[in-house]
Scaffold this motif. Structure first.
Motif, mmCIF file in Angstrom:
data_model
loop_
_atom_site.group_PDB
_atom_site.id
_atom_site.type_symbol
_atom_site.label_atom_id
_atom_site.label_comp_id
_atom_site.label_asym_id
_atom_site.label_seq_id
_atom_site.Cartn_x
_atom_site.Cartn_y
_atom_site.Cartn_z
ATOM 1 N N VAL A 628 58.265 -21.406 7.903
ATOM 2 C CA VAL A 628 57.453 -21.104 6.568
ATOM 3 C C VAL A 628 57.939 -22.063 5.548
ATOM 4 C CG1 VAL A 628 56.842 -19.613 4.679
ATOM 5 C CG2 VAL A 628 56.744 -18.847 7.204
ATOM 6 N N MET A 629 59.230 -22.330 5.301
ATOM 7 C CA MET A 629 59.711 -23.168 4.160
ATOM 8 C C MET A 629 59.107 -24.630 4.405
ATOM 9 S SD MET A 629 63.382 -23.283 2.790
ATOM 10 C CE MET A 629 63.525 -21.653 2.683
ATOM 11 N N VAL A 630 59.083 -25.220 5.574
ATOM 12 C CA VAL A 630 59.016 -26.551 5.760
ATOM 13 C C VAL A 630 57.493 -26.864 6.038
ATOM 14 C CG1 VAL A 630 61.145 -26.914 6.455
ATOM 15 C CG2 VAL A 630 59.424 -26.505 8.217
ATOM 16 N N ILE A 631 56.696 -25.807 6.453
ATOM 17 C CA ILE A 631 55.200 -26.218 6.748
ATOM 18 C C ILE A 631 54.350 -26.169 5.607
ATOM 19 C CG2 ILE A 631 54.270 -23.868 7.098
ATOM 20 C CD1 ILE A 631 53.015 -24.823 9.523
ATOM 21 N N ALA A 632 55.100 -25.687 4.583
ATOM 22 C CA ALA A 632 54.035 -25.571 3.234
ATOM 23 C C ALA A 632 54.574 -26.702 2.281
ATOM 24 C CB ALA A 632 54.465 -24.144 2.489
ATOM 25 N N CYS A 633 53.841 -27.517 2.187
ATOM 26 C CA CYS A 633 54.245 -28.593 1.579
ATOM 27 C C CYS A 633 53.197 -29.059 0.374
ATOM 28 C CB CYS A 633 54.524 -29.982 2.425
ATOM 29 S SG CYS A 633 54.915 -31.473 1.335
ATOM 30 N N PRO A 634 53.360 -29.044 -0.837
ATOM 31 C CA PRO A 634 52.291 -29.606 -1.912
ATOM 32 C C PRO A 634 51.884 -30.870 -1.846
ATOM 33 C CG PRO A 634 54.472 -29.322 -2.906
ATOM 34 C CD PRO A 634 54.852 -29.124 -1.509
ATOM 35 N N CYS A 635 52.584 -31.733 -1.037
ATOM 36 C CA CYS A 635 52.170 -33.284 -1.138
ATOM 37 C C CYS A 635 50.543 -33.378 -0.799
ATOM 38 C CB CYS A 635 52.917 -33.869 0.054
ATOM 39 S SG CYS A 635 54.570 -34.425 -0.696
ATOM 40 N N ALA A 636 50.101 -32.775 0.189
ATOM 41 C CA ALA A 636 48.623 -33.123 0.600
ATOM 42 C C ALA A 636 47.769 -32.529 -0.554
ATOM 43 C CB ALA A 636 48.425 -32.418 2.004
ATOM 44 N N LEU A 637 48.117 -31.589 -1.218
ATOM 45 C CA LEU A 637 47.291 -31.153 -2.456
ATOM 46 C C LEU A 637 47.397 -32.111 -3.436
ATOM 47 C CD1 LEU A 637 45.702 -28.604 -2.766
ATOM 48 C CD2 LEU A 637 47.656 -27.520 -4.230
ATOM 49 N N GLY A 638 48.607 -32.662 -3.632
ATOM 50 C CA GLY A 638 48.658 -33.504 -4.886
ATOM 51 C C GLY A 638 47.902 -35.060 -4.747
ATOM 52 N N LEU A 639 47.827 -35.303 -3.387
ATOM 53 C CA LEU A 639 47.248 -36.542 -2.871
ATOM 54 C C LEU A 639 45.877 -36.519 -2.594
ATOM 55 C CD1 LEU A 639 50.021 -37.863 -0.398
ATOM 56 C CD2 LEU A 639 49.640 -38.750 -2.488
ATOM 57 N N ALA A 640 45.278 -35.305 -2.785
ATOM 58 C CA ALA A 640 43.887 -35.260 -2.352
ATOM 59 C C ALA A 640 42.898 -35.912 -3.184
ATOM 60 C CB ALA A 640 43.586 -33.586 -2.394
ATOM 61 N N THR A 641 43.188 -35.745 -4.713
ATOM 62 C CA THR A 641 42.242 -36.528 -5.514
ATOM 63 C C THR A 641 42.580 -37.845 -5.563
ATOM 64 O OG1 THR A 641 41.688 -34.341 -6.667
ATOM 65 C CG2 THR A 641 41.280 -36.246 -7.884
ATOM 66 N N PRO A 642 43.930 -38.183 -6.286
ATOM 67 C CA PRO A 642 44.273 -39.479 -6.545
ATOM 68 C C PRO A 642 43.909 -40.619 -5.636
ATOM 69 C CG PRO A 642 46.175 -38.336 -6.505
ATOM 70 C CD PRO A 642 44.947 -37.476 -6.431
ATOM 71 N N THR A 643 44.213 -40.356 -4.334
ATOM 72 C CA THR A 643 43.977 -41.189 -3.262
ATOM 73 C C THR A 643 42.676 -41.677 -3.131
ATOM 74 O OG1 THR A 643 44.031 -39.716 -1.582
ATOM 75 C CG2 THR A 643 46.030 -41.002 -2.048
ATOM 76 N N ALA A 644 41.585 -40.628 -3.012
ATOM 77 C CA ALA A 644 40.279 -40.978 -3.229
ATOM 78 C C ALA A 644 39.716 -41.579 -4.378
ATOM 79 C CB ALA A 644 39.491 -39.568 -2.984
ATOM 80 N N VAL A 645 40.379 -41.476 -5.645
ATOM 81 C CA VAL A 645 39.796 -41.946 -6.653
ATOM 82 C C VAL A 645 40.412 -43.686 -6.668
ATOM 83 C CG1 VAL A 645 40.442 -42.302 -9.470
ATOM 84 C CG2 VAL A 645 40.014 -39.841 -8.294
ATOM 85 N N MET A 646 41.564 -43.746 -6.183
ATOM 86 C CA MET A 646 42.013 -45.130 -6.051
ATOM 87 C C MET A 646 41.390 -45.883 -5.164
ATOM 88 S SD MET A 646 46.063 -44.919 -5.840
ATOM 89 C CE MET A 646 46.349 -46.837 -5.755
ATOM 90 N N VAL A 647 40.891 -45.427 -3.899
ATOM 91 C CA VAL A 647 39.873 -46.113 -2.852
ATOM 92 C C VAL A 647 38.509 -46.257 -3.572
ATOM 93 C CG1 VAL A 647 38.933 -46.082 -0.820
ATOM 94 C CG2 VAL A 647 41.357 -45.158 -1.061
ATOM 95 N N ALA A 648 37.940 -45.307 -4.199
ATOM 96 C CA ALA A 648 36.643 -45.503 -4.832
ATOM 97 C C ALA A 648 36.592 -46.500 -5.857
ATOM 98 C CB ALA A 648 36.107 -44.155 -5.121
ATOM 99 N N THR A 649 37.493 -46.584 -6.440
ATOM 100 C CA THR A 649 37.421 -47.353 -8.027
ATOM 101 C C THR A 649 37.764 -48.914 -7.217
ATOM 102 O OG1 THR A 649 39.651 -46.879 -8.308
ATOM 103 C CG2 THR A 649 38.193 -45.807 -9.722
ATOM 104 N N GLY A 650 38.743 -48.908 -6.337
ATOM 105 C CA GLY A 650 38.856 -50.228 -5.796
ATOM 106 C C GLY A 650 37.618 -50.731 -4.991
ATOM 107 N N VAL A 651 36.844 -49.973 -4.339
ATOM 108 C CA VAL A 651 35.669 -50.466 -3.484
ATOM 109 C C VAL A 651 34.669 -50.865 -4.541
ATOM 110 C CG1 VAL A 651 33.809 -49.386 -2.102
ATOM 111 C CG2 VAL A 651 36.136 -49.088 -1.219
ATOM 112 N N GLY A 652 34.577 -49.974 -5.400
ATOM 113 C CA GLY A 652 33.465 -50.156 -6.687
ATOM 114 C C GLY A 652 33.604 -51.591 -7.385
ATOM 115 N N ALA A 653 34.961 -51.871 -7.554
ATOM 116 C CA ALA A 653 35.362 -53.123 -8.383
ATOM 117 C C ALA A 653 35.017 -54.282 -7.375
ATOM 118 C CB ALA A 653 36.694 -53.108 -8.434
ATOM 119 N N SER A 654 35.159 -54.285 -6.094
ATOM 120 C CA SER A 654 34.760 -55.234 -5.001
ATOM 121 C C SER A 654 33.402 -55.646 -4.889
ATOM 122 C CB SER A 654 35.496 -54.750 -3.521
ATOM 123 O OG SER A 654 34.960 -53.941 -3.106
#
Length: 998
Positions: A628-654
């Motif tokens: 239980v301790m190791v399967i629950a990680c907040p990383c995926a939750l924290g990366l959900a928004t910023p990674t999509a925003v980064m890719v979208a703004t980069g694609v938009g700039a291109s």
């Protein structure tokens, strides 16, 4: 974006002036006639005349002008109401000898002028502004030093959203910090701070006190920075000499010397010195014993990312070296006859060889390879913000130390059968290291757009050397990063322009599509500006560098994209709130899981078939708790928004769509109503003459000679269109029109002048009537017909008699009708708001397919309409040229500035459409919708993974199916969740804009 006066500065004003053609409610300031004054005189030309140097040699003159100290003055200008007014002021000021540059802010009612005091005075500039027809007053103080700056820090050691929140809170608590934003995906912080209250180094210290390492990327000050590599020996004495020599140079702000890396970092003001000067001084200070060059890894963030990738790869490979034997001895060899007996052989009492080997092999994995999890967990707990490192450290340590206890008890007992989980701790660390390695690789691809933008700049440049007389004596190829302000660069056909500047010699066509989106090559000749990174099509150009390094247009586009990737979307707050309580909740849940299973086995007992022969109830409960301790990680939750925003703004700039962060991206996907400006947005913004009707027998060339002679003195866009059309009747490029005497310009009506022996009047119908000129019925009918066609009819009278009508049109942009139709299919309502008359507005609206039209609207009325729509419950986007439309752009939920080049009005807009294509409005909305679909799916996956995974890890399926999730499998699943979220976001890199049918 380098202009200090905001959206309406410099070229933005002049570029937008034609866009106000059809809104001819103002723009013709009344001023006395000064006749045809010929080409404007530059400070260089004045130096030539004054010094009687080599006539016609621009280089010699410019070199002399550079010796003069440039001054900046700011004037309060009254009476300006539109971009045409700003263009009139700017052009008149720039014509003055000694004026280097001028920028006019129509909204702020200010003009900033850079000039050489030896050739022109502040009073003369003020008088010139008043001559154009506007009030002017010198603002006594020059531009004050900016007190509010934006600092960027690279932060090492963050592993999850909890870490980012800790750093953000630490920065927000520093006095003088107005706003701090920390981006986990790119491991950077952007801080808006008051330099008079806090220094950048204090911000670095605040981050380090919170338990993370910080590296200053930029303090936000008006200076450039360069990293130089030293080849040679740097002893204590040479370091002292180099430092004192460099610090003595004008413009040098700071110098740091790292003797281990042989690296010198210098911050300087590009107006006063440059990289070549710095290199020359350093090499001279070293007495020829050292050589200096640009440091090979100039991009510190890229260098750090590569170092992190290498570190995780090496750590993972080392962990595999120890983990594979642990795995084999515990799960494979135990089933192979012969090997099993050898591993089960007792060493001390009941301790076996296999247990001893696993203990020895797992120890370096736990404490050497996994030490970063310990340091991260310690720092997090010290600041009361448990993160992913805490979960990993607790899980692996529980497994490791219980195994140690079990093995030591077996070694001291003659009948205790031990059960160890050494494979759990070592395999957990190995899988987590693999996951982090893959995650960093994937995250690196989210910012590829920035790397592609930076690659537009050429690697080398050819700099021309001049003698005292201004003759070219030699040319030298240098690293383009060594270009200094005022260098003259030679650009050959097919070569890239190495720096922003202006042409001083040669003619050519330059392809600017990579920066401005303009598909057709732009003609360039002496005096025209060029942008670094663009491609010279034909002809050789000599370009004087004006904006270099961090001041260049390309650098500022990169900086805009970087800032956009830092900005958080409002939906990110959801993840931030969860992450604050997530880790403590998981720790509590894992303890309760262990306690539940342990107590159930202790007091009620398990059927013998439930418990593996090698375990007891305590060990089974322990495995469930660790899983239980190791399967629950907040990383995926924290990366959900910023990674999509980064890719979208980069694609938009291109694709030429600059989205200013997550807020703009989130708002754009909700847009259901778009308000369009007309001139320069739905139309091209450059009026052209489409028809001429004569009422007298005249040669058309003679007719236009008279009209052009009168209009050449006017700055109005319609006047410029007429003069350009008149040039077509003459073969020579620089035709001299007859002299205009007694010239008068009446704002919003027309002009009047004496040309040769005729009195010429050019203007609208009301202007003619006010001068008692009879407008025949035929002329009135023609004017009505032209208005229905969305054309502007201009009446020409000579000697109090109507002689002709000139029809001027601002053509509608290609695909405007298709764009409006496509937006309607996307359930987006389209409205047109313009300052033009109702007749023209309705004609344009009918042609493009917009039924809802508001005409004759002032800038503030456009903003009121936007607010009215918002009150009705709509999410409104405003699309305009970013100058007169600024109030509406700010009022809208999403402001989209149509306009290309280096002076686009980014301050008021949330999204900048670099290519000036209407299709990009669709791209911006469609891209934002697809990006937020990815974000929603990321949250579904991240939360769904935990909602499903935690109960399974806790053993809910075990009583019915005997299925249990070993801790190392749970760790692998946890690592996979972060990687999958990043990869799902990365699919946005393959975004294709919608195809609009012709």
């Amino acid at each position: 974006w380098r202009r200090p006066l905001g959206p309406s500065s410099s070229h933005a004003s002049t570029a937008a002036a034609p866009m106000r053609a059809a809104t001819s409610r103002c723009g013709r300031g009344t001023r006395p006639c000064r006749g045809n004054r010929g080409p404007p005189r530059s400070p260089a030309r004045a130096v030539e005349e004054k010094a009687a140097a080599v006539a016609g040699d621009l280089e010699a003159a410019a070199g002399a002008a550079e010796e003069e100290e440039e001054k900046v003055a700011v004037f309060a200008v009254t009476g300006m109401t539109c971009a045409a007014c700003a263009g009139s002021v700017e052009k008149a000021v720039k014509r003055l000898p000694g004026v280097h540059d001028a920028a006019v802010d129509v909204l702020g009612c200010r003009a900033q002028v850079a000039f050489y005091p030896a050739f022109v005075s502040e009073e003369k500039i003020r008088e010139t502004i008043e001559d154009v027809g506007f009030g002017a007053k010198l603002i006594d103080e020059e531009l004050k030093e900016k007190s509010i700056l934006v600092c960027r820090l690279h932060i090492k050691g963050m592993t999850c959203t909890s870490c980012a929140n800790t750093v953000e809170s630490a920065l927000q608590a520093v006095p003088g910090v107005q706003r701090a934003s920390v981006a986990l995906a790119i491991e950077e912080a952007e801080i808006r701070y008051n330099r008079r209250v806090v220094a950048a180094i204090q911000l670095v210290n605040a981050v380090e006190e919170s338990g993370f390492e910080a590296i200053l990327v930029t303090a936000g000050e008006d200076r450039s920075r360069i990293d130089l590599k030293v080849d040679g020996i740097l002893n204590e004495r040479s370091v002292m000499i180099v430092k004192s020599s460099v610090q003595a140079l004008p413009g040098v702000e700071d110098i740091k010397i790292d003797t281990e890396l042989q690296k010198i970092t210098i911050s300087y003001k590009p107006d006063q010195t440059g990289p070549r000067d710095l290199i020359e001084v350093i090499e001279s200070a070293g007495s020829g014993h050292i050589a200096v060059s640009i440091y090979p890894e100039a991009d510190g963030r890229e260098q750090h990312r590569n170092g992190e990738i290498t570190q995780y790869r090496q750590s993972f490979l080392w962990s595999l070296l120890f983990t594979i034997p642990v795995f084999l001895t515990s799960m494979v060899f135990m089933y192979i006859p012969g090997l099993k007996e050898g591993l089960d052989k007792k060493v001390v009492n009941m301790m076996s060889i296999g247990e001893l080997l696993r203990w020895i092999l797992s120890t370096p994995v736990q404490f050497v390879i996994g030490r970063k999890f310990y340091t991260g967990a310690y720092k997090a707990m010290c600041h009361g913000s448990p993160n992913m490192d805490v979960l990993i450290a607790l899980g692996t340590n529980t497994a490791y130390f219980y195994s140690v206890y079990s093995v030591l008890r077996a070694a001291t007992s003659e009948n205790y059968m031990s059960t160890d989980f050494f494979e759990t701790s070592s395999m957990l660390i190995s899988f987590i290291l693999l996951g982090k390695y893959l995650e960093i690789l994937a995250k690196g691809k989210t910012s590829e757009a920035i790397a592609k933008l930076m690659d537009l700049a050429p690697e080398t440049a050819t700099v021309l050397m001049y003698d005292k007389e201004g003759n070219v004596v030699s040319e030298k190829e240098i690293d383009s990063r060594l270009i200094q302000k005022n260098d003259v660069i030679k650009v050959i056909p097919g070569g890239k322009v190495a720096s922003d500047g202006f042409v001083i010699w040669g003619q050519s066509h330059v392809n600017e599509s990579m920066i401005t989106g303009e598909s057709r090559p732009v003609a360039k000749r002496k005096g025209d500006t060029v942008i670094g990174g663009t491609v010279n099509e034909n002809g050789v150009l000599h370009v004087r560098a004006t904006f270099v390094g961090s001041e260049s247009a390309l650098a500022q586009i990169v900086r805009l994209v970087e800032s956009a990737q830092m900005a958080k979307a409002p939906v990110q707050k959801f993840a931030d709130q969860i992450s604050k309580v997530f880790v403590p909740l998981v720790i509590l849940l894992s303890f309760l899981t262990w306690l539940t299973w342990f107590l159930a086995g202790r007091f009620h007992g398990y059927p013998s078939s439930w418990i593996p022969s090698s375990m007891d109830s305590f060990q089974l409960a322990l495995q469930f708790g660790i899983s239980v301790m190791v399967i629950a990680c907040p990383c995926a939750l924290g990366l959900a928004t910023p990674t999509a925003v980064m890719v979208a703004t980069g694609v938009g700039a291109s694709q030429g769509v600059l989205i200013k962060g997550g807020q703009a991206l989130e708002s754009a996907q909700k847009v259901d109503c778009i308000v369009f400006d007309k001139t320069g947005t739905l139309t091209i913004g450059k009026p052209i003459v489409v028809n001429t009707r004569l009422f007298k027998n005249m040669v058309l060339r003679e007719f236009y000679d008279y009209v052009a002679a009168a209009e050449v003195n006017s700055e109005h866009p319609l006047a410029k269109a007429i003069v350009e059309h008149a040039k077509n009747f003459h073969s020579e490029e620089t035709h001299i029109w007859p002299e205009a005497r007694d010239f008068i310009s009446v704002t919003g009506h027309g002009v009047k002048a004496k040309i040769s022996d005729k009195s010429v009047i050019v203007g609208n119908k009301s202007f003619m009537l006010s001068l008692d000129i009879d407008v025949p019925v035929e002329a009135s009918e023609i004017l009505m017909e032209e208005e229905e066609k969305a054309h502007t009819g201009i009446i020409v009278a000579m000697d109090q008699e109507i002689v002709g009508i000139i029809s001027v049109s601002d053509p509608i942009k290609p695909n405007a009708h298709e764009v409006i139709s496509y937006l309607k299919s996307m359930k987006v309502e389209c409205i047109m708001v313009t300052g033009d008359n109702w007749g023209t507005a309705k004609a344009i609206g009918k042609e493009v397919g917009i039924e809802n039209i508001i005409a004759e609207a002032k800038p503030e009325q456009k903003a009121e309409k936007v607010k009215e729509l918002q009150l009705s419950g709509k999410t409104v986007a405003m699309v305009g040229d970013g100058i007169n439309d600024s109030p509406a752009l700010v009022a809208a939920n999403v402001g989209m500035a149509i306009g290309a080049g280096t002076d686009v009005a980014i301050e008021a807009a949330d999204i900048v459409l670099m290519k000036s294509n209407l299709e990009d409005v669709i791209t911006a909305i469609d891209l934002s919708r697809k990006a937020f679909f990815r974000i929603r799916m990321n949250y579904v996956w991240a939360l769904g993974y935990n909602i499903i995974g935690i109960p399974i890890a806790a053993g809910v399926l075990f009583p019915s199916t005997r299925f249990r999730l070993p801790p190392w499998v749970a760790g692998a699943a946890m690592a996979a969740s972060s990687v999958s979220v990043v990869c799902w976001s990365l699919l946005l890199r393959y975004y294709k804009r919608p195809l609009i049918t012709q």
